[in-house]
Design an enzyme around this catalytic site. Structure first.
Site, PDB file in Angstrom:
ATOM      1  CE  LYS A  65      -0.860   5.837   7.767  1.00 29.18           C
ATOM      2  NZ  LYS A  65      -2.221   5.622   8.242  1.00 29.18           N
TER       3      LYS A  65
ATOM      4  CG  ASP B 158       5.494   4.020   1.790  1.00 22.96           C
ATOM      5  OD1 ASP B 158       5.424   4.690   2.839  1.00 22.96           O
ATOM      6  OD2 ASP B 158       4.503   3.804   1.065  1.00 22.96           O
TER       7      ASP B 158
ATOM      8  CG  PHE C 120      -1.871   1.196   1.189  1.00 21.13           C
ATOM      9  CD1 PHE C 120      -3.144   1.047   0.631  1.00 21.13           C
ATOM     10  CD2 PHE C 120      -1.499   2.446   1.660  1.00 21.13           C
ATOM     11  CE1 PHE C 120      -4.017   2.127   0.553  1.00 21.13           C
ATOM     12  CE2 PHE C 120      -2.359   3.527   1.582  1.00 21.13           C
ATOM     13  CZ  PHE C 120      -3.623   3.371   1.038  1.00 21.13           C
TER      14      PHE C 120
ATOM     15  CB  THR D 236       0.098  26.027  -3.853  1.00 21.46           C
ATOM     16  OG1 THR D 236      -0.422  26.171  -5.170  1.00 21.46           O
ATOM     17  CG2 THR D 236      -0.175  27.315  -3.080  1.00 21.46           C
TER      18      THR D 236
END
Lengths: 497, 497
Positions: free
Chosen positions: B356, B325, B216, B380
């Site tokens: 997280k 990751d 994931f 941005t």
């Protein structure tokens, strides 16, 4: 100057919460929108970037690619329409953090919000909103985001930023499109469930989103495939082979080129229809069309209400969703909460995305776009209540101070000025355009444009460029006609050379 | 109970700022990490969701697809390890907002941070960090994010969430890969610049990221092409045709199945090599390999340090980047700041992503991954200083209260309990596994798993599932051995039936 920031807390008054009114029908009552203590004009003491900015830039460059940094700001001492940098320069900011600060710097009502214990806890206890929302979340959605929903759109999905809002809106469109193909059935075939796990059809279908040349919809891999404003955004990154249509390129002034511009609309719309047919035939059907109401990053390129009306009709006819990306235009700068409200569409667009001035991201959509199953449009945070809190304060001030009316007034003054200048300095400026204070003007070359922006900075005005030849104005909603006067005065000085 | 939240502000002490120490070398000094006023145990008064949660759910469902909501929380009155819901139920939370709340609820040090005027202004004045960073930004990066950088990684790019961190890390890998192909030249060909604008090669090259079954990495379109945990995340959404290798599926207990598990490693690594060769040959070279140190969403699937060492060597040999990751594993729950620190790798991975527990997102990377030009990895906001502010407070408490040591202690107690239970209840539990308090145990069926999680909730414990058969524990870092005792006691009651 150093006192400014501190004072603005003490002068703050208790914020009135939004209580179910619609922001679209603003009262016209006058209000002083200038924040107490705001400087009366810019002050430039050093080159920009000045010595302190340059030193910080060196530090930052040792940690990351910081080549886009223009200056380091002193946010504690910035106020209202004025950005203060670390070298003590005070700049009238008509760019406002790439159009993302609706009330300028250190607005007292926003600072006041942070003294409320419930609000402090909202900042500290960030929930996984899709699983454990807080007690006040449904009410917040109703009393904040749905108070300003585009007419006709009742459903809301919250996200974090413009890119992920568009990414998830595309996903939502793909789900809707495939659901239609299933004819209303809610179950997936085993083959679909298995094949999607290894990125193969039919579970991972070949579908596309049609976008326009010059468009900007974000930079993550899905939305980047629909971004076509500058090569530096895209080069070296794999992309989906999705259709890209021409966006109208108008001749200005509009009133003198009606016939050519109508023909331009027609040509672009025909291209859209051709591409839909072509991609449908080659097995990559167009599930949705994404378009900005004003192409911002790509050069403040506009299209007529009639263009958007016909585009909506083409989308409908072909069973594709129409997504209007209001990430940069949403939140009031065009004089309406949503720019597409200027277009007199035949019913709402299917999906409208937002971010920037709205502090968080997300999208509004029609109810038939609501996914049938949970966990399909989902992530850990699903937005951020601490940003909605700020948005609530912002909307309250927009309402209280009739800021959309102010935008119209200040915008009119700015536009008149730009039109005057393009007559007076035709070798430097043309094609003044836009709505509200969301304005732009083009220059004959990138060099002239960059030179004007640089010289305006020396005069104490922070502007931004867009596209290859344009200057864009993106002041805060608290930008008054007096600020417009000051801007125009400095701009004239610069144009005179 | 209602007083809890308010009290915790008054008992807060002035926060000590991080002053350049490395968090990796924590002192072992004992500290009371239990927040004053924390409940001594759970209280369950109603069904969960209770009547008030159900009513709010109905409201929320009228605005959006809210099918994943479990309960509505009273965040004002939640504290420490205890989540309070709107029906007054008090739950020991070992899931912690999908592992994103390192210090639990309403930690006094974090609330205290928000009373500082500079910090309040940081929240209100959110800059476009890539263009106008604040005066303290380089220092904040150095004193917060780089204090905990994975050993050997000196460069940092900030983002907002896990998905966009991985999306931008992939982009960064593609830029690096293409830069290598150019042999160090810095200029693009006209053909590259033109073709990328319409998503065609060579400007939009056909490159891939190799990922693993069960992985994931997020839900936006790029990273979703590397996510393979559950079909509901992926079905109906177009994907890139990128290679997907098998991830080891170990037999437990590990010490009894060394030979089989080694063979499993070997098989999976051979598949990685085959896929790289295959995709390179077919013209979609593997520019990077992305892997979780523990596959979290996919079922807390682990692989051995030797697997990761060899994977790194395969990546190197094939000129592909290795991205680890750490969105779910990073920030301390495995007992080290980064899970891959357990693997004794031959040098740092090329890229490490996070989000997280770290409140904002981003990635660390080697210096040769720094893009040569600005505006290529850009948006941005480029992160959020108000989240870095919270992270600074969090790291200060981790250091002050030696929370990584606490994680190790509490984790040991939890793991011993789980191992005991799987002996005692072999028809219900097996394969207890994990590091620190980042633990999981499997059940023979999804039904049994879901039933255990539901019954634990009735006993006042909020757990989470992962994969099809597993329960995952994701307590806060302030979870003590006493909380572990309480959890295990309730779990035993539930297992007994």
């Amino acid at each position: 100057m150093a006192q400014m920031g501190r004072n603005c807390i003490s002068i703050a008054k208790k914020i009135n919460l939004l209580n179910g009114f619609k922001l679209k029908t603003q009262s016209a009552r006058a209000a002083s929108t200038v924040i107490a203590g705001e400087p009366s004009g810019p002050t430039v003491k050093t080159d920009i970037p000045g010595p302190k900015s340059k030193q910080l830039l060196e530090e930052l460059n040792s940690l990351q690619q910081a080549g886009a940094v223009q200056l380091f700001a002193d946010y504690d001492n910035s106020l209202g329409n004025y950005l203060v940098d670390v070298d003590g320069n005070v700049l009238l900011d008509v760019y406002m953090q790439i159009s993302s600060m609706p009330l300028g710097y250190n607005h007292p009502e926003l600072l006041q919000l942070l003294t409320d214990p419930h609000n402090m806890k909202t900042i500290v206890n960030r929930p996984a909103l899709g699983v454990f929302p807080g007690a006040d979340w449904p009410n917040k959605l109703k009393n904040v985001l749905l108070q300003i929903s585009p007419p006709g759109l009742s459903q809301i999905t919250t996200m974090m930023c413009g890119s992920c809002s568009n990414e998830n809106a595309y996903k939502n469109i793909f789900l809707w499109y495939q659901q239609k193909q299933r004819g209303g059935g809610t179950s997936f075939s085993q083959q679909e469930m298995d094949s999607c796990m290894i990125n193969q059809p039919p579970g991972s279908p070949s579908l596309s989103i049609l976008s326009f040349k010059g468009a900007f919809h974000g930079r993550t891999l899905g939305v980047l495939s629909t971004t076509h404003s500058k090569y530096i955004h895209k080069i070296d990154v794999p992309a989906f082979d999705w259709p890209v249509a021409s966006f109208p390129e108008y001749k200005y002034p509009l009133e003198e080129h009606e016939r050519e511009n109508e023909a331009e609309d027609k040509k672009c719309l025909a291209e859209v229809e051709d591409l839909i047919e072509k991609y449908n035939k080659r097995g990559t059907p167009v599930a949705g069309i994404v378009v900005e109401p004003i192409q911002s990053e790509g050069g403040d390129n506009e299209a007529s209400p009639s263009f958007f009306q016909k585009l909506q009709s083409i989308a409908k006819k072909n069973g594709a969703a129409l997504l209007i990306d209001e990430v940069q235009t949403g939140g009031g700068p065009t004089g309406k909460m949503w720019c597409h409200e200027h277009f007199n569409l035949d019913g709402p667009p299917d999906v409208v995305t937002f971010s920037k001035k709205l502090q968080l991201g997300g999208y509004y959509h029609k109810s038939d776009f609501k996914p049938l199953q949970p966990y399909r449009v989902f992530n850990t945070w699903m937005g951020d209540p601490s940003k909605l809190l700020l948005l609530q304060g912002i909307l309250n001030v927009i309402q209280r101070d009739s800021l959309l009316n102010l935008v119209q007034k200040s915008g009119e003054k700015l536009m008149n000025g730009l039109k005057e200048f393009q007559k007076e300095f035709p070798h430097l400026l043309y094609a003044a355009r836009g709505r509200g204070t969301f304005l732009a003007v083009s220059c004959p070359s990138t060099k002239i444009r960059d030179d004007l922006v640089a010289r305006m900075k020396k005069k104490g005005v922070q502007m931004g460029g867009c596209g290859d030849y344009s200057i864009r104005l993106r002041p805060a909603l608290i930008f008054t006609p007096k600020h417009a006067d000051l801007f125009l005065e400095r701009f004239r000085q610069v144009l005179k050379g």
